[in-house]
Design a protein around this motif. Structure first.
Motif, PDB file in Angstrom:
ATOM      1  N   GLY A  48      -6.599   0.648 -10.554  1.00  0.00           N
ATOM      2  CA  GLY A  48      -6.760   1.020 -11.954  1.00  0.00           C
ATOM      3  C   GLY A  48      -5.776   0.261 -12.821  1.00  0.00           C
ATOM      4  O   GLY A  48      -5.747  -0.967 -12.796  1.00  0.00           O
ATOM      5  N   ASP A  49      -4.936   0.998 -13.600  1.00  0.00           N
ATOM      6  CA  ASP A  49      -3.932   0.347 -14.468  1.00  0.00           C
ATOM      7  C   ASP A  49      -2.602   0.184 -13.761  1.00  0.00           C
ATOM      8  O   ASP A  49      -1.610  -0.100 -14.420  1.00  0.00           O
ATOM      9  CB  ASP A  49      -3.556   1.188 -15.686  1.00  0.00           C
ATOM     10  N   ARG A  50      -2.568   0.419 -12.469  1.00  0.00           N
ATOM     11  CA  ARG A  50      -1.292   0.341 -11.739  1.00  0.00           C
ATOM     12  C   ARG A  50      -1.292  -0.860 -10.795  1.00  0.00           C
ATOM     13  O   ARG A  50      -2.350  -1.288 -10.317  1.00  0.00           O
ATOM     14  CB  ARG A  50      -1.072   1.598 -10.892  1.00  0.00           C
ATOM     15  N   PHE A  51      -0.079  -1.363 -10.531  1.00  0.00           N
ATOM     16  CA  PHE A  51       0.077  -2.419  -9.538  1.00  0.00           C
ATOM     17  C   PHE A  51       1.121  -1.990  -8.521  1.00  0.00           C
ATOM     18  O   PHE A  51       2.024  -1.197  -8.817  1.00  0.00           O
ATOM     19  CB  PHE A  51       0.458  -3.760 -10.197  1.00  0.00           C
ATOM     20  N   LEU A  52       0.999  -2.533  -7.324  1.00  0.00           N
ATOM     21  CA  LEU A  52       1.893  -2.197  -6.228  1.00  0.00           C
ATOM     22  C   LEU A  52       3.116  -3.103  -6.256  1.00  0.00           C
ATOM     23  O   LEU A  52       2.995  -4.324  -6.353  1.00  0.00           O
ATOM     24  CB  LEU A  52       1.164  -2.379  -4.894  1.00  0.00           C
ATOM     25  N   ALA A  53       4.289  -2.492  -6.165  1.00  0.00           N
ATOM     26  CA  ALA A  53       5.546  -3.251  -6.079  1.00  0.00           C
ATOM     27  C   ALA A  53       6.303  -2.791  -4.841  1.00  0.00           C
ATOM     28  O   ALA A  53       6.230  -1.626  -4.447  1.00  0.00           O
ATOM     29  CB  ALA A  53       6.387  -3.043  -7.333  1.00  0.00           C
ATOM     30  N   LEU A  54       7.005  -3.732  -4.245  1.00  0.00           N
ATOM     31  CA  LEU A  54       7.809  -3.472  -3.053  1.00  0.00           C
ATOM     32  C   LEU A  54       9.271  -3.687  -3.408  1.00  0.00           C
ATOM     33  O   LEU A  54       9.609  -4.573  -4.179  1.00  0.00           O
ATOM     34  CB  LEU A  54       7.424  -4.441  -1.931  1.00  0.00           C
ATOM     35  N   LYS A  55      10.143  -2.877  -2.806  1.00  0.00           N
ATOM     36  CA  LYS A  55      11.584  -3.069  -3.006  1.00  0.00           C
ATOM     37  C   LYS A  55      12.072  -4.004  -1.907  1.00  0.00           C
ATOM     38  O   LYS A  55      11.898  -3.727  -0.719  1.00  0.00           O
ATOM     39  CB  LYS A  55      12.327  -1.747  -2.954  1.00  0.00           C
ATOM     40  N   ARG A  56      12.680  -5.121  -2.304  1.00  0.00           N
ATOM     41  CA  ARG A  56      13.145  -6.131  -1.353  1.00  0.00           C
ATOM     42  C   ARG A  56      14.242  -5.577  -0.455  1.00  0.00           C
ATOM     43  O   ARG A  56      15.197  -4.981  -0.932  1.00  0.00           O
ATOM     44  CB  ARG A  56      13.672  -7.370  -2.087  1.00  0.00           C
ATOM     45  N   ALA A  57      14.093  -5.808   0.849  1.00  0.00           N
ATOM     46  CA  ALA A  57      15.093  -5.371   1.821  1.00  0.00           C
ATOM     47  C   ALA A  57      16.030  -6.509   2.219  1.00  0.00           C
ATOM     48  O   ALA A  57      17.033  -6.276   2.869  1.00  0.00           O
ATOM     49  CB  ALA A  57      14.406  -4.815   3.064  1.00  0.00           C
ATOM     50  N   ALA A  58      15.685  -7.716   1.846  1.00  0.00           N
ATOM     51  CA  ALA A  58      16.471  -8.886   2.270  1.00  0.00           C
ATOM     52  C   ALA A  58      16.850  -9.730   1.062  1.00  0.00           C
ATOM     53  O   ALA A  58      16.223  -9.655   0.001  1.00  0.00           O
ATOM     54  CB  ALA A  58      15.665  -9.722   3.258  1.00  0.00           C
ATOM     55  N   GLU A  59      17.866 -10.533   1.250  1.00  0.00           N
ATOM     56  CA  GLU A  59      18.265 -11.485   0.209  1.00  0.00           C
ATOM     57  C   GLU A  59      17.258 -12.626   0.194  1.00  0.00           C
ATOM     58  O   GLU A  59      16.630 -12.897   1.205  1.00  0.00           O
ATOM     59  CB  GLU A  59      19.678 -12.016   0.482  1.00  0.00           C
ATOM     60  N   PRO A  60      17.077 -13.285  -0.910  1.00  0.00           N
ATOM     61  CA  PRO A  60      17.793 -13.072  -2.153  1.00  0.00           C
ATOM     62  C   PRO A  60      17.235 -11.865  -2.931  1.00  0.00           C
ATOM     63  O   PRO A  60      16.082 -11.490  -2.762  1.00  0.00           O
ATOM     64  CB  PRO A  60      17.564 -14.365  -2.927  1.00  0.00           C
ATOM     65  N   ARG A  61      18.075 -11.312  -3.730  1.00  0.00           N
ATOM     66  CA  ARG A  61      17.731 -10.248  -4.677  1.00  0.00           C
ATOM     67  C   ARG A  61      17.299  -8.948  -4.009  1.00  0.00           C
ATOM     68  O   ARG A  61      16.390  -8.262  -4.479  1.00  0.00           O
ATOM     69  CB  ARG A  61      16.721 -10.752  -5.687  1.00  0.00           C
TER      70      ARG A  61
END
Length: 169
Positions: A48-61
């Motif tokens: 729908g109006d949402r997108f999936l985001a993941l939280k990075r577990a590794a560098e960089p960032r």
């Protein structure tokens, strides 16, 4: 050994020393050497109006949010890389939709800043339950396109803005 950024200071064809950082030409064999952007295949998984985001577990960032994706292997097309990354990072099969765009960015790797060419595709989950690879991601969340968090890379912000404009959201 001298090194010019992430590029060795010797000709990859004849091993003669290079006189300067690429772009340059080898004085010994006339081989032209360039530093080109590394291509990626990335997904903007929509619901729908949402997108999936993941939280990075590794560098960089590490700890910042990102969209699923990664570097292309050898001769791999960015669309194929995006589908493969869906399997590897999410544990699901995805169906690609429209191509969103290509964005030139940068990526820190082994102490160097490399140029990248990030290729984004809209995607939906075809089947399967999301299972994160803990080496890649520590969390996932669905965000409204209009309320995207700060993302790990500027190219991701640009792609989300493009999707929001296309969908009128």
């Amino acid at each position: 050994m001298r090194a010019y950024g992430s590029v060795a200071s010797f000709c990859p064809r004849c091993a003669a020393p290079l006189s300067e950082a690429p772009p340059t030409r080898c004085a010994a064999c006339d081989y032209s050497l360039y530093v080109n952007a590394r291509p990626t295949g990335s997904l903007i998984v929509l619901d729908g109006d949402r997108f999936l985001a993941l939280k990075r577990a590794a560098e960089p960032r590490s700890g910042l949010w990102e969209t699923p994706g990664g570097f292309c292997d050898g001769w791999e097309h960015p669309a194929d890389a995006a589908v493969r990354e869906g399997r590897e990072e999410l544990g699901v099969e995805v169906t690609l939709g429209d191509f969103v765009g290509m964005y030139v960015g940068s990526y820190e790797f082994q102490g160097e800043t490399l140029p990248v060419l990030d290729c984004f595709f809209l995607a939906t989950i075809e089947h399967g339950d999301i299972t994160l690879d803990p080496a890649e991601s520590s969390d996932l969340r669905w965000f409204a396109l209009r309320d995207a968090p700060p993302l790990a890379f500027a190219t991701m912000d640009a792609a989300i803005r493009e999707v929001r404009q296309r969908l009128g959201r």
